[in-house]
Design an enzyme around this catalytic site. Structure first.
Site, PDB file in Angstrom:
ATOM      1  N   GLU A 336       0.805  -1.228   0.000  1.00  0.00           N
ATOM      2  CA  GLU A 336       0.000   0.000   0.000  1.00  0.00           C
ATOM      3  C   GLU A 336       0.840   1.281   0.000  1.00  0.00           C
ATOM      4  OE1 GLU A 336      -4.087  -1.379   2.129  1.00  0.00           O
ATOM      5  OE2 GLU A 336      -2.373  -1.203   3.451  1.00  0.00           O
TER       6      GLU A 336
HETATM    7  C1  ACM Z   1      -1.928  -5.467   4.128  1.00  0.00           C
HETATM    8  O1  ACM Z   1      -2.991  -5.987   4.540  1.00  0.00           O
HETATM    9  N1  ACM Z   1      -1.894  -4.177   3.830  1.00  0.00           N
HETATM   10  C2  ACM Z   1      -0.719  -6.237   3.952  1.00  0.00           C
END
Ligand code: ACM
Length: 530
Positions: A336
């Site tokens: 992310e």
């Molecule tokens: C995640 O759940 N952002 C690895």
């Protein structure tokens, strides 16, 4: 009242069918409710042969151990579990002194570094393994073969019978992990130890600690002290947060090791870094530290990829963390990174992965690392969903074909923070609801198309803590799903069967009750307790 009589032939067919689908198939039906059928264990053992008569632990039982300090520790661990509930002395003595009792021996061949053989009969129980880890897993099996009341901390009536027979067992995968997010909400050393003990019961061997995120930095770094003292000073919702001193982290590592779990520390980079950015203005491209963050958004923070100080920071953090981490892996996150331009992400990973190697460790990253060039030997932790963009899955498959290892943590199967259903009071639902059958009923061996079976190193069940504050919260989300993921990591695919698994799972509930572990009473599981 209407009587319903089942025709005899149908009865016979049902019995034959039950025997052939059961992983405890070798265990004959027993009328004696005080003896757990051999093989009624989670994870399901690879091979179970019931025969002979049960062993009875009694007031003069000894635990006889091979003359090795590591084996002695496993013996003491077993004694610590058995003594309070049985009320017996159960001395741990060198195996040379006599026969019978419970023996822990090294020297088994052909079962690998973590396998074990358990022989039980009237005169005693012998667990043999090549390594102390195998003996420890044999002890977990023995523990589950005893009545659930063995887990109580006050004297119970018994009797303490273990079914006769032989179990030969070894894991399908070397990596059988669980992750605890101590960044969104901080958990104390004692809470982590409790979690470790719960994991040990199911032969989990990797404890991934998510040590940093936007909301908190949880490990003391001497060369950048404000990371912990300032960056660790809050958490989701604005509570006081916290961090582990190096001594406390080493205590977690030591305790995990005493339960044969390796700690995999994660510093999530280059995104998920607001706590670090708030602690040191120079880590920001504009030189201005943002405020601490106590919300639950993701994807808004990034280290400054173009500044050299970013790599001094990464080098110092990884060097200090590697020095207190005996395990093989350092997890560098990489998920992310929505505020890091893609070219910057590639450049960052090019510079940071060699730092991990420089300090003697192997890189683990979330699977977005597949979009960069994973370092030789790196493990990619896949956390996608059924609905994840096929191109992203293909990237993981291509990296795996190029030699990267894969840990499977599909969010819509293994994320322990997902709600069970719409009424679950805790957790999130962005990956959908994950009921108990959904968490168990998939095969890591062929889950991701194009990933060679040999690239799959194992499974991990992550527990994110945005909504979790107490150990009771943790327990409720972990149980009863974790045992299923642990079984996927340990048991041969040939034992996989939801209908028999759910019966073994139901049989665990009295043990959780005895241990004071709360759990979700899923309607999918045929619980036998009130
Ligand atoms: C995640 O759940 N952002 C690895």
């Amino acid at each position: 009242m209407r009587q319903h009589r089942t025709p005899r032939l149908l009865c016979t067919l049902l019995l034959v069918a039950a025997a052939s689908i059961s992983v405890v198939g070798a265990a004959p039906p027993t009328a004696d409710k005080t003896v757990t059928p051999l093989g009624q264990v989670i994870p399901a053992p690879a091979s179970v042969q019931a025969h002979g008569t049960p062993y009875r632990i009694s007031t003069d039982t000894r635990i006889r151990v091979e003359d090795s300090s590591e084996v002695r520790k496993v013996g003491e661990y077993l004694a610590d579990i058995l003594r309070p509930s049985t009320g017996y002395r159960l001395p741990v003595t060198p195996s040379a002194h006599g026969q019978g009792g419970i023996q822990l021996r090294l020297g088994a061949k052909g079962l690998g570094a973590e396998g074990y053989r358990l022989d039980s009969g009237r005169s005693g129980i012998t667990i043999t393994a090549a390594e102390p880890a195998g003996l420890f897993y044999g002890v977990q099996t023995l523990r589950q073969l005893l009545p659930a009341s063995v887990e109580e901390d006050s004297t119970q009536p018994g009797p303490w019978l273990v079914a006769g027979g032989t179990i030969e067992d070894s894991p399908r995968y070397a990596y059988r992990g669980v992750m605890l997010d101590v960044a969104r909400h901080f958990f104390t050393v004692d809470q982590v130890k409790r979690f470790i003990d719960e994991m040990a019961l199911y032969k989990v061997n990797e404890l991934h600690l998510h040590l940093s995120d936007d909301q908190g930095w949880r490990i003391a770094i001497d060369s950048w002290p404000q990371l912990a003292t300032y960056g660790g000073s809050t958490q989701v919702g604005g509570g006081q947060g916290g961090y582990y001193t190096k001594a406390q982290y080493k205590e977690i590592v030591r305790y995990a090791s005493s339960r044969h779990l390796e700690v995999v520390p994660e510093i999530d980079m280059p995104g998920h870094t607001n706590a670090a950015l708030a602690s040191y203005p120079e880590l920001n491209c504009d030189g201005v530290a943002p405020p601490l963050y106590t919300g639950t958004d993701v994807g808004f923070s990034s280290l400054c990829v173009s500044k050299d100080v970013t790599y001094d920071f990464a080098d110092d953090v990884i060097r200090e963390l590697a020095a207190i981490t005996p395990g093989e892996y350092i997890h560098i996150g990489g998920d992310e990174a929505h505020s890091t331009p893609h070219a910057d992400y590639l450049a960052f990973m090019e510079r940071v992965q060699p730092i991990v190697a420089k300090y003697g460790k192997t890189v683990v990253g979330w699977h977005q690392l597949a979009g960069a060039s994973p370092a030789p030997g790196a493990l990619l932790q896949y956390w996608g969903l059924d609905g994840t963009d096929p191109a992203e899955k293909e990237q993981v498959a291509a990296a795996a074909q190029d030699g990267a290892g894969v840990i499977l943590s599909p969010a819509d199967r293994t994320y322990l923070d997902m709600k069970y259903d719409k009424d679950t009071p805790l957790g999130q639902d962005w990956a959908g609801f994950v009921e108990v059958q959904r968490a168990y009923d998939w095969d890591p061996g062929n889950y991701l198309a194009g990933v060679p079976g040999s690239a799959v190193k194992g499974v991990e069940a992550p527990l994110w803590s945005e909504t979790l504050v107490t150990s009771a919260d943790i327990d409720y989300m972990v149980f009863p799903r974790l045992p299923g993921v642990a079984e996927l990591g340990w048991s041969p695919a040939s034992t996989h069967d939801w209908d028999t698994y759910k019966v073994r799972l139901a049989a665990q509930a009295p043990r959780w009750d005895a241990l004071g572990v709360g759990y979700y009473k899923s309607p999918q599981v045929p619980w036998t307790t009130e």
